[in-house]
Write a protein that holds these residues in place. Structure first.
Motif, mmCIF file in Angstrom:
data_model
loop_
_atom_site.group_PDB
_atom_site.id
_atom_site.type_symbol
_atom_site.label_atom_id
_atom_site.label_comp_id
_atom_site.label_asym_id
_atom_site.label_seq_id
_atom_site.Cartn_x
_atom_site.Cartn_y
_atom_site.Cartn_z
ATOM 1 N N PHE A 128 3.073 -1.726 12.936
ATOM 2 C CA PHE A 128 1.701 -1.951 12.451
ATOM 3 C C PHE A 128 0.764 -0.874 12.975
ATOM 4 C CE2 PHE A 128 -2.504 -3.808 13.467
ATOM 5 C CZ PHE A 128 -2.978 -4.012 12.175
ATOM 6 N N LEU A 129 0.856 -0.563 14.272
ATOM 7 C CA LEU A 129 -0.019 0.458 14.851
ATOM 8 C C LEU A 129 0.350 1.852 14.348
ATOM 9 C CD1 LEU A 129 -0.342 -0.879 18.517
ATOM 10 C CD2 LEU A 129 -2.041 -1.008 16.684
ATOM 11 N N CYS A 130 1.640 2.099 14.125
ATOM 12 C CA CYS A 130 2.050 3.390 13.548
ATOM 13 C C CYS A 130 1.502 3.546 12.133
ATOM 14 C CB CYS A 130 3.574 3.493 13.524
ATOM 15 S SG CYS A 130 4.341 3.850 15.116
ATOM 16 N N GLU A 131 1.594 2.483 11.343
ATOM 17 C CA GLU A 131 1.094 2.539 9.968
ATOM 18 C C GLU A 131 -0.419 2.685 9.948
ATOM 19 O OE1 GLU A 131 2.286 0.566 5.739
ATOM 20 O OE2 GLU A 131 2.212 -0.785 7.459
ATOM 21 N N TYR A 132 -1.107 2.061 10.909
ATOM 22 C CA TYR A 132 -2.560 2.210 11.015
ATOM 23 C C TYR A 132 -2.921 3.684 11.185
ATOM 24 C CZ TYR A 132 -7.352 0.857 12.241
ATOM 25 O OH TYR A 132 -8.705 0.691 12.243
ATOM 26 N N ARG A 133 -2.147 4.374 12.034
ATOM 27 C CA ARG A 133 -2.402 5.797 12.253
ATOM 28 C C ARG A 133 -2.180 6.602 10.975
ATOM 29 N NH1 ARG A 133 1.539 8.731 16.358
ATOM 30 N NH2 ARG A 133 2.948 8.129 14.676
ATOM 31 N N LEU A 134 -1.139 6.266 10.234
ATOM 32 C CA LEU A 134 -0.846 6.989 9.002
ATOM 33 C C LEU A 134 -1.905 6.737 7.939
ATOM 34 C CD1 LEU A 134 3.013 6.391 8.803
ATOM 35 C CD2 LEU A 134 1.835 8.487 9.512
ATOM 36 N N VAL A 135 -2.357 5.485 7.835
ATOM 37 C CA VAL A 135 -3.420 5.161 6.877
ATOM 38 C C VAL A 135 -4.702 5.871 7.258
ATOM 39 C CG1 VAL A 135 -4.905 3.306 6.039
ATOM 40 C CG2 VAL A 135 -2.439 2.951 6.181
ATOM 41 N N ASP A 136 -5.035 5.849 8.553
ATOM 42 C CA ASP A 136 -6.259 6.494 9.019
ATOM 43 C C ASP A 136 -6.206 8.000 8.797
ATOM 44 O OD1 ASP A 136 -8.850 6.178 10.602
ATOM 45 O OD2 ASP A 136 -7.786 7.633 11.849
ATOM 46 N N GLY A 137 -5.018 8.565 8.902
ATOM 47 C CA GLY A 137 -4.866 10.009 8.703
ATOM 48 C C GLY A 137 -4.700 10.410 7.255
ATOM 49 N N GLY A 138 -4.715 9.437 6.330
ATOM 50 C CA GLY A 138 -4.600 9.733 4.917
ATOM 51 C C GLY A 138 -3.186 9.969 4.446
ATOM 52 N N GLU A 139 -2.187 9.740 5.336
ATOM 53 C CA GLU A 139 -0.797 9.981 4.961
ATOM 54 C C GLU A 139 -0.222 8.818 4.156
ATOM 55 O OE1 GLU A 139 1.561 11.555 8.314
ATOM 56 O OE2 GLU A 139 -0.343 11.676 9.390
ATOM 57 N N VAL A 140 -0.825 7.652 4.295
ATOM 58 C CA VAL A 140 -0.404 6.473 3.534
ATOM 59 C C VAL A 140 -1.629 5.886 2.845
ATOM 60 C CG1 VAL A 140 0.508 4.130 3.685
ATOM 61 C CG2 VAL A 140 1.546 5.949 5.048
ATOM 62 N N MET A 142 -4.038 3.080 1.079
ATOM 63 C CA MET A 142 -4.318 1.664 1.299
ATOM 64 C C MET A 142 -4.060 0.835 0.049
ATOM 65 S SD MET A 142 -7.818 1.976 3.562
ATOM 66 C CE MET A 142 -7.983 0.197 3.720
ATOM 67 N N ASP A 143 -4.310 1.421 -1.123
ATOM 68 C CA ASP A 143 -4.148 0.682 -2.376
ATOM 69 C C ASP A 143 -2.709 0.209 -2.547
ATOM 70 O OD1 ASP A 143 -6.765 1.211 -2.838
ATOM 71 O OD2 ASP A 143 -6.422 2.854 -4.245
ATOM 72 N N ASN A 145 -0.971 -1.506 -0.547
ATOM 73 C CA ASN A 145 -0.282 -1.749 0.715
ATOM 74 C C ASN A 145 -0.330 -3.241 1.035
ATOM 75 O OD1 ASN A 145 0.067 -2.017 3.711
ATOM 76 N ND2 ASN A 145 0.263 0.201 3.576
ATOM 77 N N PRO A 146 0.819 -3.874 1.374
ATOM 78 C CA PRO A 146 0.846 -5.326 1.590
ATOM 79 C C PRO A 146 -0.090 -5.806 2.695
ATOM 80 C CG PRO A 146 3.071 -4.456 1.421
ATOM 81 C CD PRO A 146 2.155 -3.275 1.468
ATOM 82 N N ILE A 147 -0.345 -4.957 3.684
ATOM 83 C CA ILE A 147 -1.243 -5.328 4.783
ATOM 84 C C ILE A 147 -2.542 -4.535 4.716
ATOM 85 C CG2 ILE A 147 -1.581 -5.198 7.282
ATOM 86 C CD1 ILE A 147 1.286 -6.047 7.661
ATOM 87 N N PHE A 148 -2.439 -3.219 4.633
ATOM 88 C CA PHE A 148 -3.625 -2.377 4.721
ATOM 89 C C PHE A 148 -4.411 -2.314 3.423
ATOM 90 C CE2 PHE A 148 -1.179 -1.182 8.360
ATOM 91 C CZ PHE A 148 -2.133 -0.907 9.332
ATOM 92 N N GLY A 149 -3.939 -3.006 2.410
ATOM 93 C CA GLY A 149 -4.730 -3.125 1.188
ATOM 94 C C GLY A 149 -5.922 -4.033 1.355
ATOM 95 N N SER A 150 -5.982 -4.776 2.462
ATOM 96 C CA SER A 150 -7.116 -5.669 2.738
ATOM 97 C C SER A 150 -7.670 -5.374 4.124
ATOM 98 C CB SER A 150 -6.676 -7.144 2.671
ATOM 99 O OG SER A 150 -7.687 -7.998 3.175
ATOM 100 N N LEU A 151 -8.912 -4.897 4.183
ATOM 101 C CA LEU A 151 -9.548 -4.611 5.469
ATOM 102 C C LEU A 151 -9.716 -5.881 6.294
ATOM 103 C CD1 LEU A 151 -12.312 -2.045 4.424
ATOM 104 C CD2 LEU A 151 -10.161 -1.588 5.614
ATOM 105 N N TYR A 152 -9.916 -7.005 5.611
ATOM 106 C CA TYR A 152 -10.069 -8.275 6.336
ATOM 107 C C TYR A 152 -8.783 -8.645 7.067
ATOM 108 C CZ TYR A 152 -10.615 -13.267 7.215
ATOM 109 O OH TYR A 152 -10.657 -14.498 7.819
ATOM 110 N N VAL A 153 -7.642 -8.486 6.397
ATOM 111 C CA VAL A 153 -6.360 -8.798 7.030
ATOM 112 C C VAL A 153 -6.127 -7.895 8.233
ATOM 113 C CG1 VAL A 153 -3.852 -8.787 6.717
ATOM 114 C CG2 VAL A 153 -5.335 -9.703 4.928
#
Length: 403
Positions: A128-140, A142-143, A145-153
């Motif tokens: 989860f924390l690794c994916e957070y880094r990738l999403v934040d860096g634009g490598e993954v 959010m659209d 994404n089962p988890i990061f598609g929702s900022l609330y989640v």
């Protein structure tokens, strides 16, 4: 009489039997307990996970079942084409006994269930924390994404990872990270910046802890601990509310952030009649975050300073009503996403209600200086004249300056 004696003998035998059956060892040092009722009573929900169970204490709750699928998904994502989990399972089996001793209460899971839980929970934290880094860096993206598609989640998962009862041993997480990490130069600490608010390079090298909440606590309090390390041990006292302090001639200001320097959020100072306090942003997650930090400190050895508890006690002293919350807001010390000043006061009041007195108090010197100022007869006279009306106050201030 003989009947009474017989009952007494039976009781003696019963107690002796209990003592023989009782086995106690002080060698184990638990790190996670059920939060004490005296802390939990003010807001029980602050300690309960909303989306995910980490560790055994909230395992099996129906409202947390959905995230179990994502734990499996992350494990499969980690393994890739390989379906072998042997090295991960073996690593955790070697740590099973110490992991059980991590919890104050006995865990009713057999060896396989316990190891499986630690594996899935540990891998979830890492991935989860690794994916957070990738999403934040634009490598993954959010659209979709089962988890990061929702900022609330994502927000709720970050909150749940910071719950005192929702922890597994850091030794488990570190062992899994070493096995899963292909870049030997990286450490698990490089991933925790979403939980600390600090950039990756700001995590101190000696920030160590037995679980994730403790690690974040260590990082968040590190610079303040360095500042206080040379000071003497102060005993806890009390000060008046923000409104009363202003009436006593004390100016309250937001402590400015200095470029290139770490201005700790805990670093409150008093100098030349001015109380400097770093700004505190209060959001929906603030109460839960602080309450779990207080719970963590509650179970630390008594000799260890309780920086977050001391900070909340300070704010609780300053804020005895919504009027004080308004004063601190207007001074720039408090900013809130909750709404009005009454809501802010309610949060601080709940946070400070069961903060316990400790042998060492981080702000004892500040309290002493404030009380010395308020106790000065000239300052008392100045405050009384200030409240006596604008004309008299002006004349008196001129007279005081002449004197």
């Amino acid at each position: 009489m003989s009947e009474i004696g017989s009952c007494s003998n039976d009781l003696n035998v019963s107690i002796v039997q209990l003592l023989n059956d009782f086995c106690y060892t002080a060698s184990a040092t638990p790190s996670i307990y059920r939060v004490d009722d005296c802390l939990r009573n003010t807001n029980e929900k602050a300690y309960d996970p909303m989306f995910i169970s980490i560790g055994p204490l909230h395992r099996g709750k129906s409202n947390l079942e959905a995230m179990e699928l994502h734990k499996m998904r992350y494990l499969k994502q980690l393994l890739g084409d390989s379906t072998s989990v042997d090295i991960y399972v073996d690593a955790i089996r070697n740590l099973e006994q110490s992991a059980r001793e991590f919890y104050a209460q006995e865990i009713g899971l057999d060896a396989d269930q316990f190891v499986k839980m630690l594996l899935l929970d540990g891998i979830f934290i890492i991935e989860f924390l690794c994916e957070y880094r990738l999403v934040d860096g634009g490598e993954v993206k959010m659209d979709g994404n089962p988890i990061f598609g929702s900022l609330y989640v994502v927000s709720q998962l970050l909150r749940d990872l910071m719950l005192f009862e929702n922890q597994i041993p850091m030794s488990i997480v570190e062992a899994l990270f070493r096995l899963s990490n292909k870049d030997d130069k990286k450490e698990f600490k490089d991933l925790i910046w979403p939980l600390t608010g600090y950039s990756r390079g700001d995590v101190p090298n000696d920030a160590n802890a037995r679980h994730l909440l403790g690690l974040v606590h260590s990082v968040k309090c590190f610079s303040f601990a360095q500042l206080r390390s040379h000071e003497k041990c102060w005993t806890q006292k009390n000060i008046n509310s923000a409104t009363d302090l202003r009436e006593a001639g004390i100016v309250i200001k937001k402590k400015p952030w200095v470029m290139g320097k770490d201005c700790s959020w805990l670093d409150i100072t008093f100098k030349k009649r001015t109380l400097y306090i770093p700004e505190l942003m209060i959001t929906d997650e603030t109460e839960s975050w602080f309450k779990n930090m207080i719970a963590y400190e509650f179970y630390l050895p008594i000799s260890i300073p309780k920086y977050v508890s001391d900070y909340l006690f300070f704010l609780h002293c300053l804020m005895s009503s919504s009027k004080d919350a308004e004063v601190l807001r207007r001074c720039g010390v408090i900013s809130s996403w909750l709404g009005g000043d009454a809501r802010v006061y309610e949060v601080i009041d709940r946070l400070g209600t069961h903060v316990f007195n400790w042998r060492y108090f981080s702000y004892g010197g500040v309290f002493e200086s404030i009380n010395d100022h308020c106790g000065s007869k000239w300052n008392r006279l100045r405050a009384n004249l200030k409240n006596s009306g604008p004309v008299i106050s002006f004349i008196a201030s001129v007279a005081l300056r002449l004197l």
